[in-house]
Enzyme design. Structure first.
Site, PDB file in Angstrom:
ATOM      1  CE  LYS A  86      -3.996  -1.763   2.610  1.00  0.00           C
ATOM      2  NZ  LYS A  86      -5.011  -1.538   1.567  1.00  0.00           N
ATOM      3  NE  ARG A 113     -10.968  -9.657  -2.220  1.00  0.00           N
ATOM      4  CZ  ARG A 113     -11.280  -8.763  -3.151  1.00  0.00           C
ATOM      5  NH1 ARG A 113     -11.588  -9.149  -4.374  1.00  0.00           N
ATOM      6  NH2 ARG A 113     -11.305  -7.475  -2.867  1.00  0.00           N
TER       7      ARG A 113
HETATM    8  N1  BES Z   1      -8.217  -3.631   4.332  1.00  0.00           N
HETATM    9  C1  BES Z   1      -8.362  -3.194   2.995  1.00  0.00           C
HETATM   10  C2  BES Z   1      -9.644  -2.410   2.761  1.00  0.00           C
HETATM   11  C3  BES Z   1      -9.743  -1.090   3.482  1.00  0.00           C
HETATM   12  C4  BES Z   1      -9.343   0.060   2.843  1.00  0.00           C
HETATM   13  C5  BES Z   1     -10.284  -1.014   4.731  1.00  0.00           C
HETATM   14  C6  BES Z   1      -9.443   1.271   3.498  1.00  0.00           C
HETATM   15  C7  BES Z   1     -10.396   0.200   5.400  1.00  0.00           C
HETATM   16  C8  BES Z   1      -9.978   1.342   4.774  1.00  0.00           C
HETATM   17  C9  BES Z   1      -8.383  -4.402   2.067  1.00  0.00           C
HETATM   18  O1  BES Z   1      -7.617  -5.469   2.455  1.00  0.00           O
HETATM   19  C10 BES Z   1      -7.847  -3.952   0.753  1.00  0.00           C
HETATM   20  O2  BES Z   1      -6.698  -3.620   0.689  1.00  0.00           O
HETATM   21  N2  BES Z   1      -8.693  -3.938  -0.262  1.00  0.00           N
HETATM   22  C11 BES Z   1      -8.316  -3.558  -1.563  1.00  0.00           C
HETATM   23  C12 BES Z   1      -8.875  -4.552  -2.528  1.00  0.00           C
HETATM   24  C13 BES Z   1      -8.326  -4.416  -3.912  1.00  0.00           C
HETATM   25  C14 BES Z   1      -6.865  -4.774  -3.942  1.00  0.00           C
HETATM   26  C15 BES Z   1      -9.112  -5.341  -4.816  1.00  0.00           C
HETATM   27  C16 BES Z   1      -8.875  -2.166  -1.833  1.00  0.00           C
HETATM   28  O3  BES Z   1      -9.978  -1.863  -1.370  1.00  0.00           O
HETATM   29  O4  BES Z   1      -8.199  -1.370  -2.460  1.00  0.00           O
HETATM   30 MN    MN Z   2      -5.591  -5.298   1.794  1.00  0.00          MN
END
Ligand code: BES
Ligand code: MN
Ligand code: ZN
Length: 511
Positions: free
Chosen positions: A282, A360
């Site tokens: 990230k 997931r």
């Molecule tokens: N934990 C994150 C989602 C999230 C983002 C929660 C911001 C709270 C605040 C999750 O694991 C994630 O990174 N999701 C990705 C999915 C994508 C790679 C398909 C996302 O939402 O960008």
């Molecule tokens: Mn994630």
């Protein structure tokens, strides 16, 4: 702070301060005539000159110090035709926070005012009393364990519901008890989610869960890497590979007397103690917030805590199982690489094209495990799963997915009534599966940006057996907030909604 009752009308009420609620444009006659009967000075208190009863307005009225009631705190609710429960909760929150700031040790809530507000808002007195009590607790919550200088203001010693009746009706007592139990569960969830990732590791979370189970005589099981491997939970393990912290899947089981052998209500929570994104790292900005990526698991543990608080006198008719899938998503020499393929517990193969779509993966295996080990009466998962859900619904609302209309409406109604907004989004299975098509495995773990929350839900659906009543709550925008009943940080979102799914047994709503 504990909860008390005072009965017999305002001539019997006594506290350092009494909180009363005022709609916009109201004077003492409409707003608090019962209270004024034993605080005659209130009718002529000069501060009424400037108090409009607008929402967010708070005014302290002072009477002669020797009186039994010498302070009244007026909390504005705004226009009567516009005010809702959120406005009420926030008014309570602002009021008790001011009482704490003024070091007032004993706080009353004007029950006559509560009754009037309940009528105007079209809810029962008991329901509003429950909201008043829970809001007071939640407003006073603070996360200060790392501050070397703590606030000099202590919480009030007690909060009293001041009633006009001679006795406290059972329903009122139950409401207050329920509110306190809910608040304790929510605060436990907030603590867990606010704790930083170097402290609240998967193992620490497991210990916390063991503490809850131990306090209330619940069964607890903890699965580490070896057990997860033996169970074939390779999708889950793939997430944890890059971290020095071992994963822990924690299962807490509450079997009330008389409920043995019945199909349980099963909750599954995403417990990413830290989500760096893994090799699909990230960006740095805001990454610290990913210490809260275990809010789903924290809310599930909060539910167990609330149930323990209510046991044994107020017990559900079915067993309740909380499955908390904890792990840490980190890059490292052992980390899963984009393109790696794993076979999940149910035999489906997944090409992990984005290691940041990890929630997931742990949930897929945890959901399979839950269905293999129990025959759930209903199965509900909760997760900070996708940023896309936040983009779709805005802040402070969860996405709700279910193929079961009755379960979906139960969860929707409960969440909306209890201040945990959720909105149903579609499970477009065919479109989702098309978006998750892999050239070399059964599916990829991450599709295009469009419909990201739906695709994630459809992914999870691939691990749900037919005829299982399942719902998925994506709380990615609801796990954090700052408002009069939430100190900046974790919210404990989901505890109340999930508890409703415990009490609502075969559509018999217990509100
Ligand atoms: N934990 C994150 C989602 C999230 C983002 C929660 C911001 C709270 C605040 C999750 O694991 C994630 O990174 N999701 C990705 C999915 C994508 C790679 C398909 C996302 O939402 O960008
Ligand atoms: Mn994630
Ligand atoms: Zn995550």
């Amino acid at each position: 702070m504990d909860i008390r009752f005072q009965t017999g009308g305002s001539s019997h009420w006594k506290a350092d301060v009494v909180v009363t609620f005022v709609f916009e444009g109201e004077g003492v006659e409409e707003a608090c005539s019962v209270l004024a009967q034993n605080a005659l000075w209130l009718g002529i208190a000069p501060a009424w000159r400037d108090f409009r009863g607008r929402s967010e307005e708070l005014v302290m009225f002072y009477g002669p110090q020797a009186m039994e009631i010498s302070r009244v705190l007026g909390a504005g609710l705004g226009r009567a035709d516009k005010a809702d429960l959120t406005a009420f909760r926030h008014a309570v929150g602002r009021a008790v926070r001011l009482c704490r700031e003024y070091d007032l040790a004993t706080v009353g809530i004007d029950g006559a005012s509560l009754a009037r507000v309940a009528e105007k808002m079209g809810v029962s007195f008991d329901a509003l009393a429950r909201e008043a009590v829970i809001s007071a607790y939640l407003a006073l919550y603070r996360y200060d364990r790392w501050k070397s200088e703590k606030s000099v203001h202590a919480d009030p010693r007690w909060l009293a519901l001041m009633l006009e009746t001679e006795f406290v009706e059972d329903a009122v007592r139950d409401s207050a008890r329920m509110a306190e139990a809910e608040a304790r569960g929510i605060m436990l969830a907030r603590d867990a989610a606010n704790d930083p990732a170097n402290v609240m590791t998967p193992s620490a979370f497991a210990e916390k869960a063991e503490g809850v189970a131990g306090r209330y005589g619940m069964n607890v099981r903890v699965l580490g890497p070896a057990e997860l491997a033996a169970e074939g939970m390779n999708a889950y393990l793939a997430v944890a590979r890059g971290s020095a912290e071992e994963p822990r899947m924690v299962v807490v089981e509450y079997v009330p007397k008389g409920a043995e052998g019945r199909a349980p209500v099963v909750f599954v929570g995403k417990g990413l103690c830290f989500d760096s994104g893994g090799i699909s790292l990230k960006p740095a900005k805001g990454m610290e917030e990913m210490k809260g990526d275990m809010s789903g698991a924290a809310a599930v543990l909060g539910v167990m805590e609330s149930l323990g608080q209510l046991a044994p006198s107020y017990a559900p008719k079915r067993p309740v199982v909380g499955v908390m899938a904890c792990a840490e998503n980190m890059p490292g020499g052992h980390a899963t690489r984009p393109g790696d393929i794993v076979v999940a517990k149910n035999g489906k193969s997944v090409e992990i094209v984005n290691t940041d779509a990890e929630g997931r993966l742990v949930l897929a295996d945890a959901l399979c495990w839950a269905q293999e080990n129990y025959s759930p009466f209903r199965l509900i998962d909760i997760a900070t799963l996708t940023g896309a859900c936040a983009v779709a619904l805005g802040m402070d609302a969860a996405g709700l997915f279910s193929s079961d209309d009755a379960l979906a409406s139960l969860l929707h109604e409960a969440g909306m009534n209890l201040g945990e907004r959720n909105w149903r989004l579609p499970l477009w299975t065919a479109a989702g599966l098309a978006a998750l098509k892999s050239p070399c495995a059964d599916m990829v773990n991450s599709g295009p940006r469009e419909g990201g929350a739906i695709n994630a839900a459809v992914f999870l659906q691939q691990f749900i057996k037919e005829n299982v009543r399942w719902a998925h709550l994506d709380m990615a925008s609801a796990d954090n907030a700052e408002n009069p009943i939430n100190a900046k940080g974790a919210t404990g979102f989901g505890v109340r909604t999930m508890l409703s799914a415990v009490w609502d047994d075969e559509n018999e709503v217990l509100q």
